[in-house]
Design an enzyme around this catalytic site. Structure first.
Site, PDB file in Angstrom:
ATOM      1  N   HIS A  84       0.645  -1.578   0.054  1.00 37.06           N
ATOM      2  CA  HIS A  84      -0.110   0.382  -0.100  1.00 37.06           C
ATOM      3  C   HIS A  84       1.190   1.216  -0.126  1.00 37.06           C
ATOM      4  O   HIS A  84       1.573   1.391   0.664  1.00 37.06           O
ATOM      5  CB  HIS A  84      -1.159  -0.077   1.589  1.00 37.06           C
ATOM      6  CG  HIS A  84      -2.224   0.342   0.918  1.00 37.06           C
ATOM      7  ND1 HIS A  84      -3.687   1.004   1.418  1.00 37.06           N
ATOM      8  CD2 HIS A  84      -1.884   2.475   1.062  1.00 37.06           C
ATOM      9  CE1 HIS A  84      -3.602   1.644   1.447  1.00 37.06           C
ATOM     10  NE2 HIS A  84      -2.955   3.052   1.000  1.00 37.06           N
ATOM     11  N   HIS A  86       1.826   5.599  -2.494  1.00 37.91           N
ATOM     12  CA  HIS A  86       1.590   6.200  -2.970  1.00 37.91           C
ATOM     13  C   HIS A  86       2.605   6.925  -3.129  1.00 37.91           C
ATOM     14  O   HIS A  86       3.019   8.395  -3.033  1.00 37.91           O
ATOM     15  CB  HIS A  86       0.186   7.060  -2.421  1.00 37.91           C
ATOM     16  CG  HIS A  86      -1.339   6.549  -1.720  1.00 37.91           C
ATOM     17  ND1 HIS A  86      -2.059   6.183  -2.968  1.00 37.91           N
ATOM     18  CD2 HIS A  86      -1.519   6.275  -1.089  1.00 37.91           C
ATOM     19  CE1 HIS A  86      -3.157   5.486  -2.467  1.00 37.91           C
ATOM     20  NE2 HIS A  86      -2.918   5.380  -1.076  1.00 37.91           N
ATOM     21  N   LYS A 212      -8.418  -0.499  -6.992  1.00 40.04           N
ATOM     22  CA  LYS A 212      -8.762  -0.464  -5.902  1.00 40.04           C
ATOM     23  C   LYS A 212     -10.076   0.453  -5.552  1.00 40.04           C
ATOM     24  O   LYS A 212     -10.585   1.048  -6.576  1.00 40.04           O
ATOM     25  CB  LYS A 212      -7.830   0.785  -5.407  1.00 40.04           C
ATOM     26  CG  LYS A 212      -7.679   1.389  -4.047  1.00 40.04           C
ATOM     27  CD  LYS A 212      -6.982   2.437  -3.362  1.00 40.04           C
ATOM     28  CE  LYS A 212      -7.305   3.153  -1.809  1.00 40.04           C
ATOM     29  NZ  LYS A 212      -6.474   3.659  -1.438  1.00 40.04           N
ATOM     30  N   HIS A 253     -10.029  -0.009   0.666  1.00 38.68           N
ATOM     31  CA  HIS A 253     -10.141   0.623   1.340  1.00 38.68           C
ATOM     32  C   HIS A 253     -11.003   0.889   2.343  1.00 38.68           C
ATOM     33  O   HIS A 253     -12.350   0.981   1.820  1.00 38.68           O
ATOM     34  CB  HIS A 253      -9.919   2.387   0.843  1.00 38.68           C
ATOM     35  CG  HIS A 253     -10.549   3.353   1.823  1.00 38.68           C
ATOM     36  ND1 HIS A 253      -9.312   4.427   2.307  1.00 38.68           N
ATOM     37  CD2 HIS A 253     -11.652   4.159   2.435  1.00 38.68           C
ATOM     38  CE1 HIS A 253      -9.447   5.217   3.160  1.00 38.68           C
ATOM     39  NE2 HIS A 253     -10.998   4.896   2.895  1.00 38.68           N
ATOM     40  N   HIS A 273      -6.235  -0.802   5.809  1.00 39.87           N
ATOM     41  CA  HIS A 273      -6.296   0.056   6.898  1.00 39.87           C
ATOM     42  C   HIS A 273      -7.743  -0.659   8.439  1.00 39.87           C
ATOM     43  O   HIS A 273      -7.131  -1.174   9.072  1.00 39.87           O
ATOM     44  CB  HIS A 273      -7.541   1.693   6.673  1.00 39.87           C
ATOM     45  CG  HIS A 273      -7.015   2.068   5.789  1.00 39.87           C
ATOM     46  ND1 HIS A 273      -5.426   2.581   6.033  1.00 39.87           N
ATOM     47  CD2 HIS A 273      -7.516   2.714   5.078  1.00 39.87           C
ATOM     48  CE1 HIS A 273      -5.241   2.914   4.635  1.00 39.87           C
ATOM     49  NE2 HIS A 273      -6.302   2.954   4.075  1.00 39.87           N
ATOM     50  N   ASP A 345       0.924   2.592   3.450  1.00 38.36           N
ATOM     51  CA  ASP A 345       0.338   4.113   2.875  1.00 38.36           C
ATOM     52  C   ASP A 345       1.463   5.258   2.930  1.00 38.36           C
ATOM     53  O   ASP A 345       1.150   6.134   3.572  1.00 38.36           O
ATOM     54  CB  ASP A 345      -1.032   4.637   3.875  1.00 38.36           C
ATOM     55  CG  ASP A 345      -1.832   5.545   3.173  1.00 38.36           C
ATOM     56  OD1 ASP A 345      -2.615   5.315   1.761  1.00 38.36           O
ATOM     57  OD2 ASP A 345      -3.118   5.646   3.325  1.00 38.36           O
TER      58      ASP A 345
END
Length: 439
Positions: A84, A86, A212, A253, A273, A345
């Site tokens: 995960h 970005h 996603k 998510h 999460h 994340d």
């Protein structure tokens, strides 16, 4: 004299080009982590030929001419994986400035900003990442450029734009006044089962490795409660059915219990999460084999920013609301034996800190062995790349990292990676010693 000098130059050039360049390495260290068995092997040895592992273990034979790299009192491990990330974004110290920058910086600028993030991620030992949402196809370009060897970075599997509903967590137009943005929603936003099914097809068309979906509200969006469900069961069913038909996995998510439960029922491959996962949701995850990616570093990162006053008050309120709930959800997941994959994340916090997740997983109740397996063999299975990655075995791609000492005794050794090889190419070797040649 001129002819003599030219002759010397030609002689040097010919001898250099004629010298054999070994394409094999023998990596040695005090120990090696066998991710498949979950144990240490001593001493550690990995023989690499080209881009693949040729042999593993103290009895492995070194090919003639191979370069020997002795890393000393260290542990060899498979390249780490982060499920995960970005890479196309990173939060700054001032959320207001981040908003201004998002309007002012061009796509080429934001693309160039992603390059050092990719590099620092690789240097931290993460040779493979799953990127779960990027804008303007920057993630696609970064993935392709790394594959072509144009830039240095981890292997990327990308979702491109995340899917969501109007006004949901993945709606780019959240909290802006109507008419301010040329695109009021975003390329991944749609409503209704058929429309979202079409969005899956569109993402696949433009190069997505996976899908996603934002099944609930989020901590860092501004217009919805963190635990609110944002897609109907029919919408999630359509997304997962279409993605799986196209051989694409689905990451959801999901903070809230109801939204997560709908996603699990639909058959998503992973829950990201999972702050408010209910007993029912966790039991169903165990039953269906759904992976849990708890992203402990994300919560650590946003808490750090909240404590420094770097976030809007609405976001701070959400952070405080999920802190204890997400700890309890992870504790219950571990007690049930829900499958755990490693994801951080990164981008919510500074890229390159990914390895901080290891200590947080151990703090939550995983053993050091389980934490290391989460970032190797487990995440390889989640990503569908177990045939070539995740363990150090003959025939697999030569993604190898080294940390000082013994990470089973001190899991924070994972934060001190000093050697990184990806597909047989050494990208980091802090020791700086010149490798010897096996004879």
């Amino acid at each position: 004299m001129r002819h003599l000098a030219l002759g010397c130059l030609l002689s040097v050039g010919l001898s250099a080009s004629a010298a054999p360049v070994p394409d094999s390495y023998v990596l040695k260290a005090a120990r090696l982590f066998d991710a498949k068995a979950g144990r240490l092997v001593t001493p550690g040895m990995v023989v690499v030929t080209g881009d693949k592992v040729a042999a593993v273990g103290p009895g492995a034979k070194a090919p003639e001419g191979a370069r020997v790299v002795d890393l000393g009192d260290a542990t060899l491990l498979p390249g780490f994986m982060d499920a995960h990330t970005h890479l196309t974004g990173e939060s700054g110290d001032d959320w207001r400035q981040d908003l201004i920058d998002s309007f002012q910086r061009t796509i080429p600028e934001r693309t160039l900003e992603a390059l050092p993030r990719a590099r620092v991620t690789l240097m931290a030992g993460f040779t493979t990442v799953r990127d779960l949402g990027g804008a303007d196809d920057i993630d696609l370009g970064l993935r392709n450029a790394i594959r072509r060897g144009l830039v240095v970075g981890p292997r990327i599997l990308t979702a491109t734009a995340a899917l969501g509903t109007t006004g949901g967590h993945c709606d780019a137009g959240n909290s802006w006044r109507k008419g301010l943005l040329a695109d009021e929603t975003g390329v991944g936003v749609a409503d209704g089962a058929d429309a979202l099914r079409a969005k899956v097809r569109e993402r696949v068309k433009y190069g997505a490795d996976l899908i996603k979906v934002c099944a609930t509200g989020g901590v860092l969006s501004l217009n919805a409660d963190v635990d609110s469900p944002q897609l109907t069961q029919a919408e999630l069913d359509a997304i997962v059915d279409e993605a799986h038909a196209r051989k694409r996995r689905v990451a959801a998510h999901a903070h809230g219990a109801e939204g997560a439960l709908r996603a699990i029922r639909a058959g998503v491959d992973s829950i990201e999460h999972g702050s408010f996962l209910s007993d029912e949701a966790l039991d169903l995850m165990k039953q269906k084999g759904t992976w849990f990616v708890p992203t402990c570093m994300a919560f650590q990162g946003v808490k750090e920013r909240a404590d420094k006053g770097q976030l809007p008050e609405d976001n701070v309120r959400k952070i405080r609301a999920v802190q204890e709930a997400r700890r309890q959800a992870l504790k219950k997941a571990l007690a049930r034996g829900v499958r755990i994959a490693f994801g951080t994340d990164a981008g919510v916090f500074t890229h390159g800190r990914n390895a901080g997740e290891f200590a947080l997983l151990v703090e939550a109740g995983l053993s050091p062995v389980e934490a290391l397996r989460a970032a190797t063999v487990n995440t390889a299975e989640l990503l569908g790349v177990s045939a070539s990655l995740g363990t150090l075995e003959p025939g697999k791609l030569a993604d190898v990292v080294a940390v000082p000492g013994n990470p089973l005794q001190d899991i924070r050794k994972t934060e001190a990676v000093f050697f990184v090889m990806k597909e047989g190419v050494i990208h980091r070797h802090d020791a700086g010693a010149t490798p010897s040649v096996a004879r």
